[in-house]
Enzyme design. Structure first.
Site, PDB file in Angstrom:
ATOM      1  N   SER A   1      94.547  45.853 103.535  1.00 31.56           N
ATOM      2  CA  SER A   1      95.259  46.918 102.803  1.00 31.56           C
ATOM      3  C   SER A   1      95.979  47.776 103.831  1.00 31.56           C
ATOM      4  O   SER A   1      95.621  47.765 105.020  1.00 31.56           O
ATOM      5  CB  SER A   1      94.235  47.765 102.041  1.00 31.56           C
ATOM      6  OG  SER A   1      94.807  48.959 101.558  1.00 31.56           O
TER       7      SER A   1
ATOM      8  N   TYR B   1      86.297  52.455 100.841  1.00 32.34           N
ATOM      9  CA  TYR B   1      87.201  51.302 100.698  1.00 32.34           C
ATOM     10  C   TYR B   1      87.955  51.088 102.019  1.00 32.34           C
ATOM     11  O   TYR B   1      88.085  49.959 102.499  1.00 32.34           O
ATOM     12  CB  TYR B   1      88.169  51.574  99.535  1.00 32.34           C
ATOM     13  CG  TYR B   1      89.232  50.539  99.308  1.00 32.34           C
ATOM     14  CD1 TYR B   1      88.954  49.370  98.606  1.00 32.34           C
ATOM     15  CD2 TYR B   1      90.539  50.724  99.764  1.00 32.34           C
ATOM     16  CE1 TYR B   1      89.945  48.422  98.370  1.00 32.34           C
ATOM     17  CE2 TYR B   1      91.535  49.790  99.532  1.00 32.34           C
ATOM     18  CZ  TYR B   1      91.238  48.635  98.833  1.00 32.34           C
ATOM     19  OH  TYR B   1      92.215  47.699  98.599  1.00 32.34           O
TER      20      TYR B   1
HETATM   21  P1  NAP Z   1      92.594  43.017  90.673  1.00 32.20           P
HETATM   22  O1  NAP Z   1      93.785  42.948  89.786  1.00 32.20           O
HETATM   23  O2  NAP Z   1      91.391  43.755  90.211  1.00 32.20           O
HETATM   24  O3  NAP Z   1      92.209  41.535  91.111  1.00 32.20           O
HETATM   25  C1  NAP Z   1      91.063  41.260  91.883  1.00 32.20           C
HETATM   26  C2  NAP Z   1      90.358  40.070  91.255  1.00 32.20           C
HETATM   27  O4  NAP Z   1      89.241  39.764  92.092  1.00 32.20           O
HETATM   28  C3  NAP Z   1      89.803  40.405  89.856  1.00 32.20           C
HETATM   29  O5  NAP Z   1      90.016  39.342  88.967  1.00 32.20           O
HETATM   30  C4  NAP Z   1      88.337  40.623  90.147  1.00 32.20           C
HETATM   31  O6  NAP Z   1      87.494  40.378  89.027  1.00 32.20           O
HETATM   32  C5  NAP Z   1      88.108  39.597  91.231  1.00 32.20           C
HETATM   33  N1  NAP Z   1      86.871  39.868  91.934  1.00 32.20           N
HETATM   34  C6  NAP Z   1      86.306  41.065  92.216  1.00 32.20           C
HETATM   35  N2  NAP Z   1      85.133  40.888  92.815  1.00 32.20           N
HETATM   36  C7  NAP Z   1      84.932  39.556  92.904  1.00 32.20           C
HETATM   37  C8  NAP Z   1      83.884  38.763  93.400  1.00 32.20           C
HETATM   38  N3  NAP Z   1      82.770  39.307  93.908  1.00 32.20           N
HETATM   39  N4  NAP Z   1      84.017  37.411  93.350  1.00 32.20           N
HETATM   40  C9  NAP Z   1      85.119  36.851  92.824  1.00 32.20           C
HETATM   41  N5  NAP Z   1      86.121  37.546  92.301  1.00 32.20           N
HETATM   42  C10 NAP Z   1      86.035  38.894  92.340  1.00 32.20           C
HETATM   43  O7  NAP Z   1      92.982  43.728  92.056  1.00 32.20           O
HETATM   44  P2  NAP Z   1      94.213  43.488  93.069  1.00 32.20           P
HETATM   45  O8  NAP Z   1      94.869  44.799  93.233  1.00 32.20           O
HETATM   46  O9  NAP Z   1      95.009  42.298  92.728  1.00 32.20           O
HETATM   47  O10 NAP Z   1      93.379  43.231  94.410  1.00 32.20           O
HETATM   48  C11 NAP Z   1      93.471  42.037  95.171  1.00 32.20           C
HETATM   49  C12 NAP Z   1      93.211  42.392  96.625  1.00 32.20           C
HETATM   50  O11 NAP Z   1      94.243  43.258  97.086  1.00 32.20           O
HETATM   51  C13 NAP Z   1      91.896  43.153  96.833  1.00 32.20           C
HETATM   52  O12 NAP Z   1      91.280  42.704  98.024  1.00 32.20           O
HETATM   53  C14 NAP Z   1      92.359  44.598  97.016  1.00 32.20           C
HETATM   54  O13 NAP Z   1      91.453  45.368  97.757  1.00 32.20           O
HETATM   55  C15 NAP Z   1      93.668  44.373  97.738  1.00 32.20           C
HETATM   56  N6  NAP Z   1      94.617  45.491  97.680  1.00 32.20           N
HETATM   57  C16 NAP Z   1      95.017  46.003  96.474  1.00 32.20           C
HETATM   58  C17 NAP Z   1      95.908  47.070  96.477  1.00 32.20           C
HETATM   59  C18 NAP Z   1      96.376  47.712  95.190  1.00 32.20           C
HETATM   60  O14 NAP Z   1      96.925  48.832  95.246  1.00 32.20           O
HETATM   61  N7  NAP Z   1      96.231  47.067  94.054  1.00 32.20           N
HETATM   62  C19 NAP Z   1      96.390  47.614  97.691  1.00 32.20           C
HETATM   63  C20 NAP Z   1      95.949  47.052  98.871  1.00 32.20           C
HETATM   64  C21 NAP Z   1      95.063  45.986  98.875  1.00 32.20           C
HETATM   65  P3  NAP Z   1      87.056  41.657  88.161  1.00 32.20           P
HETATM   66  O15 NAP Z   1      88.254  42.010  87.325  1.00 32.20           O
HETATM   67  O16 NAP Z   1      85.904  41.129  87.375  1.00 32.20           O
HETATM   68  O17 NAP Z   1      86.691  42.751  89.129  1.00 32.20           O
END
Ligand code: NAP
Length: 276
Positions: free
Chosen positions: A145, A158
């Site tokens: 991130s 985080y």
């Molecule tokens: P998201 O839409 O919530 O997608 C994350 C997916 O990972 C969800 O389907 C979630 O399932 C699944 N997940 C969570 N814990 C898990 C586990 N233990 N085993 C397998 N699957 C799991 O979030 P996103 O924003 O796309 O995030 C993806 C990555 O980008 C993450 O690492 C996040 O930290 C990073 N990121 C996001 C942002 C942002 O602003 N969105 C910014 C920087 C970095 P559930 O729905 O059941 O939790």
């Protein structure tokens, strides 16, 4: 090694049932990759798989929890029963908690460390040895991130986990160089995905701040499809670090050129998000 053409390559993505993982899966499918997808959310995972199959590519799906070694062993067995090794491993699954250090609960630490840090380690441990053994190189993307190089006071715990992923990715990049396996730390800035709604908000006025943060992300954050492009560009160009979005780029250069300016911006940005 620069993986410019994904046609026929096997791309594995964790957390592919939503957000950035889903967008990266669909972009990889449009570029001709064979997909291996996992998530703990079966419904979301099946939706992504159906959309990818509609593009005409082959998809292997398995429900798996990246924080659980036994679940990841079963996932890896299923993958290696079908493929010698994957070509691109994208450790994307992650969770977040929106609050400062003093409002963070012990279980928030445990859960975020287990998913965000150990989840990435589990993915690397299970899929890298086969990539090395096959000897044809490949690429690993670990989703960190912008908070992995410029911490946010609104997401202290985080940020700690994302700094860990950033550091791990730099070390792994050096370790894997002789095997022609590239490693990228993907560093998105604020991105409008369900994580903003699913991650708990803690501390004073938590309910009001939760609504404000969702509204702020909806108005200002990048789309997951934009992040997906930066992920695949980083694979094609073998980048060590791949910031995604304006905030992530500003924070990246501030963290290198003037950390005090970066910290000032981070405080302002956190306050704006909390106020909506
Ligand atoms: P998201 O839409 O919530 O997608 C994350 C997916 O990972 C969800 O389907 C979630 O399932 C699944 N997940 C969570 N814990 C898990 C586990 N233990 N085993 C397998 N699957 C799991 O979030 P996103 O924003 O796309 O995030 C993806 C990555 O980008 C993450 O690492 C996040 O930290 C990073 N990121 C996001 C942002 C942002 O602003 N969105 C910014 C920087 C970095 P559930 O729905 O059941 O939790």
């Amino acid at each position: 090694m620069k993986l410019k053409n994904l046609n026929g390559k096997v791309v594995l993505i964790t957390g592919a049932g939503s957000g950035i993982g889903r967008a990266t899966a669909l972009l990889s499918a449009r570029r001709g990759a064979t997909l291996v997808l996992c998530d703990r959310d079966e419904a979301g995972l099946n939706e992504t798989a159906a959309a990818a199959r509609a593009v005409g590519v082959d998809v292997l799906v398995k429900t798996a929890d990246v924080s659980d070694p036994a679940s990841m062993d079963a996932f890896a067995d299923a993958v290696h029963a079908r493929f010698d090794a994957v070509d691109v491993l994208i450790n994307n699954a992650g969770i977040g908690v929106w609050c400062g250090l003093l409002d963070t609960l012990p279980e928030d630490w445990d859960r975020q460390l287990a998913v965000n840090v150990k989840g990435v380690v589990h993915g690397c441990e299970r899929f890298l040895p086969r990539m090395i053994e096959r000897g044809r190189g490949g690429h690993v993307v670990n989703v960190s991130s912008a908070a992995g190089y410029m911490p946010s006071p609104a997401m202290s715990s985080y940020s700690v986990t994302k700094f860990a992923v950033f550091g791990l990715s730099q070390a792994l990049r050096m370790e894997m160089r002789r095997h022609k396996i590239g490693v990228t730390a993907s560093c998105p800035g604020p991105t409008n995905t369900p994580i903003v709604r699913t991650g708990p908000v803690r501390g004073a006025d938590a309910e009001e701040r939760a609504d404000n943060v969702v509204g702020f992300f909806q108005r200002t954050a990048a789309r997951p499809e934009q992040v997906a492009k930066t992920v695949l560009r980083a694979v094609a160009r073998n980048r060590a670090v791949a910031p995604a979005g304006l905030e992530a780029h500003v924070m990246y250069y501030a963290s290198r050129i003037s950390p005090p300016v970066g910290r000032w911006l981070s405080v302002r940005w956190s306050a704006m998000a909390n106020k909506g």
